[in-house]
Design an enzyme around this catalytic site. Structure first.
Site, PDB file in Angstrom:
ATOM      1  N   ASP A  12       0.861  -1.182   0.000  1.00 28.91           N
ATOM      2  CA  ASP A  12       0.000   0.000   0.000  1.00 28.91           C
ATOM      3  C   ASP A  12       0.896   1.229   0.000  1.00 28.91           C
ATOM      4  OD1 ASP A  12      -2.888   0.601  -0.028  1.00 28.91           O
ATOM      5  OD2 ASP A  12      -2.270   1.952   1.568  1.00 28.91           O
ATOM      6  N   SER A  13       0.674   2.084  -0.980  1.00 26.15           N
ATOM      7  CA  SER A  13       1.551   3.247  -1.159  1.00 26.15           C
ATOM      8  C   SER A  13       0.746   4.534  -1.162  1.00 26.15           C
ATOM      9  CB  SER A  13       2.306   3.134  -2.486  1.00 26.15           C
ATOM     10  OG  SER A  13       3.134   1.994  -2.481  1.00 26.15           O
TER      11      SER A  13
ATOM     12  N   ASP B 107       3.947   8.960 -11.024  1.00 20.71           N
ATOM     13  CA  ASP B 107       5.348   9.033 -11.469  1.00 20.71           C
ATOM     14  C   ASP B 107       5.692  10.299 -12.275  1.00 20.71           C
ATOM     15  OD1 ASP B 107       6.142   6.749 -10.179  1.00 20.71           O
ATOM     16  OD2 ASP B 107       6.183   5.474 -11.960  1.00 20.71           O
TER      17      ASP B 107
ATOM     18  N   ARG C 257       9.315   2.033  -2.833  1.00 24.22           N
ATOM     19  CA  ARG C 257       9.046   0.583  -2.933  1.00 24.22           C
ATOM     20  C   ARG C 257      10.351  -0.200  -2.759  1.00 24.22           C
ATOM     21  NH1 ARG C 257       5.879   1.130  -6.714  1.00 24.22           N
ATOM     22  NH2 ARG C 257       4.137   1.126  -5.265  1.00 24.22           N
TER      23      ARG C 257
HETATM   24  P1  IMP Z   1      -2.174   1.854  -3.888  1.00 21.82           P
HETATM   25  O1  IMP Z   1      -0.958   1.508  -3.121  1.00 21.82           O
HETATM   26  O2  IMP Z   1      -2.450   0.838  -4.955  1.00 21.82           O
HETATM   27  O3  IMP Z   1      -3.360   2.165  -2.998  1.00 21.82           O
HETATM   28  O4  IMP Z   1      -1.799   3.138  -4.703  1.00 21.82           O
HETATM   29  C1  IMP Z   1      -2.181   4.436  -4.372  1.00 21.82           C
HETATM   30  C2  IMP Z   1      -2.091   5.311  -5.591  1.00 21.82           C
HETATM   31  O5  IMP Z   1      -0.741   5.699  -5.765  1.00 21.82           O
HETATM   32  C3  IMP Z   1      -2.544   4.669  -6.904  1.00 21.82           C
HETATM   33  O6  IMP Z   1      -3.178   5.653  -7.682  1.00 21.82           O
HETATM   34  C4  IMP Z   1      -1.240   4.231  -7.538  1.00 21.82           C
HETATM   35  O7  IMP Z   1      -1.324   4.275  -8.948  1.00 21.82           O
HETATM   36  C5  IMP Z   1      -0.289   5.291  -7.013  1.00 21.82           C
HETATM   37  N1  IMP Z   1       1.034   4.736  -6.835  1.00 21.82           N
HETATM   38  C6  IMP Z   1       1.409   3.701  -6.025  1.00 21.82           C
HETATM   39  N2  IMP Z   1       2.722   3.481  -6.132  1.00 21.82           N
HETATM   40  C7  IMP Z   1       3.178   4.380  -7.025  1.00 21.82           C
HETATM   41  C8  IMP Z   1       4.462   4.631  -7.558  1.00 21.82           C
HETATM   42  O8  IMP Z   1       5.468   3.962  -7.273  1.00 21.82           O
HETATM   43  N3  IMP Z   1       4.544   5.641  -8.446  1.00 21.82           N
HETATM   44  C9  IMP Z   1       3.468   6.394  -8.816  1.00 21.82           C
HETATM   45  N4  IMP Z   1       2.256   6.195  -8.359  1.00 21.82           N
HETATM   46  C10 IMP Z   1       2.107   5.177  -7.465  1.00 21.82           C
END
Ligand code: IMP
Length: 179
Positions: free
Chosen positions: A66-67, A145, A169
């Site tokens: 989760d990001s 990104d 990540r």
């Molecule tokens: P989730 O972790 O899938 O909930 O991602 C949260 C949001 O951040 C989503 O819109 C993903 O596309 C975006 N996201 C997650 N990781 C990255 C990354 O490494 N780069 C850019 N966008 C990211």
């Protein structure tokens, strides 16, 4: 070689995690079974709950990711709501919200949740400090990104190889691989 099931629907995350973990002696297999995404105010809670549900559902050890992007001038927005905000507003409207401000500092955070069935999740977090670019740049990557810059280059400019050497990540997965 150790193998880990990565439960996610996001093929970009799988590609990045595979490249990063392969160098650390772990192969990644994607499982797209889905898990309930809590609307919570902390990535840790979302990752822990998701990993525990997925491990129980699949009956084996799993990893989830989760990001979130935390923009200082917006009080940490969109943070744990990054997926929803990306889908509803997108990068252009985030850039618009920041017009006129001078503080463009932001942090990208990643929390890896690892879990075995019936156990509590273990969490590994990584973050990278950067800035929100003035305009979107670069064709590589996904999500935020094109607007997240480190050292003057967006993740979109960098492409996978360079991004995977310093990203949120990468930092979280390095801790995971080292246990
Ligand atoms: P989730 O972790 O899938 O909930 O991602 C949260 C949001 O951040 C989503 O819109 C993903 O596309 C975006 N996201 C997650 N990781 C990255 C990354 O490494 N780069 C850019 N966008 C990211």
């Amino acid at each position: 070689m150790r193998k880990i099931i990565f439960v996610t629907g996001n093929a970009h995350k799988v590609k990045e995690a595979s490249n990063i973990l392969l160098k650390l002696g772990i192969t990644v297999e994607q499982n797209n079974c889905g898990y309930p995404e809590l609307q919570e105010d902390e990535l840790e809670k979302i990752a822990a709950y998701g990993a525990e549900c997925a491990a129980d559902h699949l009956g084996g050890e799993v990893m989830v990711d989760d990001s979130g992007l935390f923009i200082r001038a917006l009080g940490g927005f969109p943070g744990p709501y990054s997926a929803y905000v990306f889908d509803t507003l997108g990068n252009e409207r985030i850039l618009k919200m920041m017009e006129g401000g001078t503080d463009r500092a932001a942090v990208f955070r990643c929390v890896i949740g690892y879990c075995r069935p019936g156990e509590k999740a273990l969490l590994f977090s990584g973050e990278v400090e950067g800035e929100i670019s003035l305009v979107g740049r670069g064709d590589a990557g996904f999500g935020y990104d094109p607007i997240f810059e480190v050292g003057g280059r967006t993740f979109g400019d960098m492409g996978d190889y360079e991004k995977n050497l310093l990203s949120h990540r990468y930092r979280a997965l390095l801790k995971f691989a080292r246990g």
